[in-house]
Design a protein around this motif. Structure first.
Motif, PDB file in Angstrom:
ATOM      1  N   LEU A  23      35.403   9.553 101.959  1.00  0.00           N
ATOM      2  CA  LEU A  23      34.707  10.752 101.511  1.00  0.00           C
ATOM      3  C   LEU A  23      35.598  11.947 101.815  1.00  0.00           C
ATOM      4  O   LEU A  23      36.024  12.143 102.961  1.00  0.00           O
ATOM      5  CB  LEU A  23      33.362  10.878 102.239  1.00  0.00           C
ATOM      6  CG  LEU A  23      32.476  12.048 101.841  1.00  0.00           C
ATOM      7  CD1 LEU A  23      32.072  11.970 100.369  1.00  0.00           C
ATOM      8  CD2 LEU A  23      31.235  12.086 102.722  1.00  0.00           C
ATOM      9  N   ILE A  46      34.988  16.389  94.901  1.00  0.00           N
ATOM     10  CA  ILE A  46      34.572  15.512  96.000  1.00  0.00           C
ATOM     11  C   ILE A  46      34.862  14.070  95.597  1.00  0.00           C
ATOM     12  O   ILE A  46      34.514  13.648  94.493  1.00  0.00           O
ATOM     13  CB  ILE A  46      33.074  15.668  96.313  1.00  0.00           C
ATOM     14  CG1 ILE A  46      32.775  17.102  96.753  1.00  0.00           C
ATOM     15  CG2 ILE A  46      32.645  14.669  97.394  1.00  0.00           C
ATOM     16  CD1 ILE A  46      31.309  17.391  96.976  1.00  0.00           C
ATOM     17  N   GLY A  48      34.040  10.214  96.566  1.00  0.00           N
ATOM     18  CA  GLY A  48      33.088   9.399  97.303  1.00  0.00           C
ATOM     19  C   GLY A  48      33.790   8.387  98.190  1.00  0.00           C
ATOM     20  O   GLY A  48      34.895   7.940  97.886  1.00  0.00           O
ATOM     21  N   THR A  53      26.330   8.552  99.006  1.00  0.00           N
ATOM     22  CA  THR A  53      25.757   9.623  99.812  1.00  0.00           C
ATOM     23  C   THR A  53      25.367  10.739  98.849  1.00  0.00           C
ATOM     24  O   THR A  53      25.342  10.554  97.643  1.00  0.00           O
ATOM     25  CB  THR A  53      26.735  10.101 100.923  1.00  0.00           C
ATOM     26  OG1 THR A  53      26.029  10.968 101.823  1.00  0.00           O
ATOM     27  CG2 THR A  53      27.956  10.801 100.367  1.00  0.00           C
ATOM     28  N   LEU A  55      25.719  15.265  98.513  1.00  0.00           N
ATOM     29  CA  LEU A  55      26.056  16.575  99.062  1.00  0.00           C
ATOM     30  C   LEU A  55      24.750  17.333  99.187  1.00  0.00           C
ATOM     31  O   LEU A  55      24.025  17.508  98.199  1.00  0.00           O
ATOM     32  CB  LEU A  55      27.021  17.316  98.131  1.00  0.00           C
ATOM     33  CG  LEU A  55      27.386  18.739  98.528  1.00  0.00           C
ATOM     34  CD1 LEU A  55      28.162  18.752  99.848  1.00  0.00           C
ATOM     35  CD2 LEU A  55      28.210  19.397  97.430  1.00  0.00           C
ATOM     36  N   ASP A  85      20.053  18.160  96.079  1.00  0.00           N
ATOM     37  CA  ASP A  85      21.153  17.318  96.546  1.00  0.00           C
ATOM     38  C   ASP A  85      21.942  16.808  95.338  1.00  0.00           C
ATOM     39  O   ASP A  85      21.368  16.514  94.294  1.00  0.00           O
ATOM     40  CB  ASP A  85      20.609  16.115  97.312  1.00  0.00           C
ATOM     41  CG  ASP A  85      19.830  16.523  98.559  1.00  0.00           C
ATOM     42  OD1 ASP A  85      19.853  17.716  98.919  1.00  0.00           O
ATOM     43  OD2 ASP A  85      19.192  15.644  99.162  1.00  0.00           O
ATOM     44  N   ILE A  88      26.706  11.578  95.399  1.00  0.00           N
ATOM     45  CA  ILE A  88      28.129  11.260  95.433  1.00  0.00           C
ATOM     46  C   ILE A  88      28.207   9.737  95.572  1.00  0.00           C
ATOM     47  O   ILE A  88      28.204   9.200  96.684  1.00  0.00           O
ATOM     48  CB  ILE A  88      28.860  11.956  96.612  1.00  0.00           C
ATOM     49  CG1 ILE A  88      28.556  13.464  96.675  1.00  0.00           C
ATOM     50  CG2 ILE A  88      30.352  11.673  96.549  1.00  0.00           C
ATOM     51  CD1 ILE A  88      29.090  14.279  95.518  1.00  0.00           C
ATOM     52  N   THR A 123      28.153  19.507 103.930  1.00  0.00           N
ATOM     53  CA  THR A 123      27.243  18.647 104.684  1.00  0.00           C
ATOM     54  C   THR A 123      26.680  17.588 103.744  1.00  0.00           C
ATOM     55  O   THR A 123      26.152  17.916 102.671  1.00  0.00           O
ATOM     56  CB  THR A 123      26.105  19.467 105.316  1.00  0.00           C
ATOM     57  OG1 THR A 123      26.681  20.484 106.144  1.00  0.00           O
ATOM     58  CG2 THR A 123      25.190  18.581 106.159  1.00  0.00           C
ATOM     59  N   PHE A 124      26.785  16.332 104.169  1.00  0.00           N
ATOM     60  CA  PHE A 124      26.372  15.205 103.342  1.00  0.00           C
ATOM     61  C   PHE A 124      25.171  14.493 103.959  1.00  0.00           C
ATOM     62  O   PHE A 124      24.924  14.584 105.156  1.00  0.00           O
ATOM     63  CB  PHE A 124      27.546  14.224 103.176  1.00  0.00           C
ATOM     64  CG  PHE A 124      28.698  14.822 102.424  1.00  0.00           C
ATOM     65  CD1 PHE A 124      28.768  14.749 101.044  1.00  0.00           C
ATOM     66  CD2 PHE A 124      29.708  15.493 103.099  1.00  0.00           C
ATOM     67  CE1 PHE A 124      29.820  15.320 100.350  1.00  0.00           C
ATOM     68  CE2 PHE A 124      30.774  16.066 102.423  1.00  0.00           C
ATOM     69  CZ  PHE A 124      30.829  15.971 101.035  1.00  0.00           C
ATOM     70  N   ASN A 126      24.781  11.487 104.694  1.00  0.00           N
ATOM     71  CA  ASN A 126      25.143  10.462 105.675  1.00  0.00           C
ATOM     72  C   ASN A 126      25.511  11.079 107.034  1.00  0.00           C
ATOM     73  O   ASN A 126      26.118  10.418 107.865  1.00  0.00           O
ATOM     74  CB  ASN A 126      26.298   9.600 105.158  1.00  0.00           C
ATOM     75  CG  ASN A 126      27.586  10.382 104.972  1.00  0.00           C
ATOM     76  OD1 ASN A 126      27.643  11.594 105.182  1.00  0.00           O
ATOM     77  ND2 ASN A 126      28.635   9.692 104.560  1.00  0.00           N
ATOM     78  N   ARG A 129      30.152  15.816 108.010  1.00  0.00           N
ATOM     79  CA  ARG A 129      30.517  17.187 107.639  1.00  0.00           C
ATOM     80  C   ARG A 129      32.014  17.226 107.410  1.00  0.00           C
ATOM     81  O   ARG A 129      32.779  16.620 108.159  1.00  0.00           O
ATOM     82  CB  ARG A 129      30.139  18.171 108.740  1.00  0.00           C
ATOM     83  CG  ARG A 129      28.663  18.404 108.797  1.00  0.00           C
ATOM     84  CD  ARG A 129      28.353  19.714 109.497  1.00  0.00           C
ATOM     85  NE  ARG A 129      26.941  19.978 109.326  1.00  0.00           N
ATOM     86  CZ  ARG A 129      26.086  20.100 110.309  1.00  0.00           C
ATOM     87  NH1 ARG A 129      26.490  20.014 111.551  1.00  0.00           N
ATOM     88  NH2 ARG A 129      24.830  20.334 110.063  1.00  0.00           N
TER      89      ARG A 129
END
Length: 146
Positions: A23, A46, A48, A53, A55, A85, A88, A123-124, A126, A129
């Motif tokens: 990630l 981004i 994955g 997950t 974002l 959200d 990802i 911040t995800f 899962n 960060r």
């Protein structure tokens, strides 16, 4: 002969890639607002990791509020809507680019000028960060070449 086989095996393993996907965030920048008190906008990519997950937020110490948004065209009219959200999926790439998904930075510190680097905190879902240092560009400047 044995040393030669070990060397060949090591070279073969090195050519297999850099391991599982991670990630990560890259190719990010912030376009400053043309008009004072208008929001700035950030774009980035981004990648994955090994598991799905989402974002859930992006924050910055130089803006009061940040929102993920999606630009759309419908019937010749441009519009924009806030996103919740952003999924990802594992091993995929999600681009936040002009005309699509992007981050709006509201009430940004007016002392931020083109060329300054701003740290964005991603911040995800899962609990991961990622800190990313995004360069800033002027409203009419071309996007950075990555």
């Amino acid at each position: 002969m044995r040393n030669r086989l070990v060397l060949i095996a090591a070279l073969a393993l090195g050519a297999c890639g850099s391991g599982p996907p991670k990630l990560s965030v890259e190719k990010g920048y912030i376009r400053l607002a043309a008009v004072p008190r208008s929001p700035a906008v950030a774009y980035f990519t981004i990648h994955g990791g090994t598991a799905d997950t989402a974002l859930i937020a992006v924050s910055s110490e130089v803006s009061i509020k940040n929102e993920l948004h999606q630009s759309m065209q419908s019937g010749g009219m441009a519009s924009m809507k806030p996103l919740g959200d952003v999924p990802i999926p594992a091993g995929t790439t999600v681009a936040f680019a002009p005309g699509g998904k992007h981050l709006m930075l509201f009430d940004m510190n007016p002392g931020i000028k083109p060329g300054r680097v701003v740290t964005l905190t991603f911040t995800f879902a899962n609990n991961q960060r990622i800190l990313f240092d995004a360069p800033t560009i002027a409203a009419g400047a071309p996007a950075p070449a990555f």
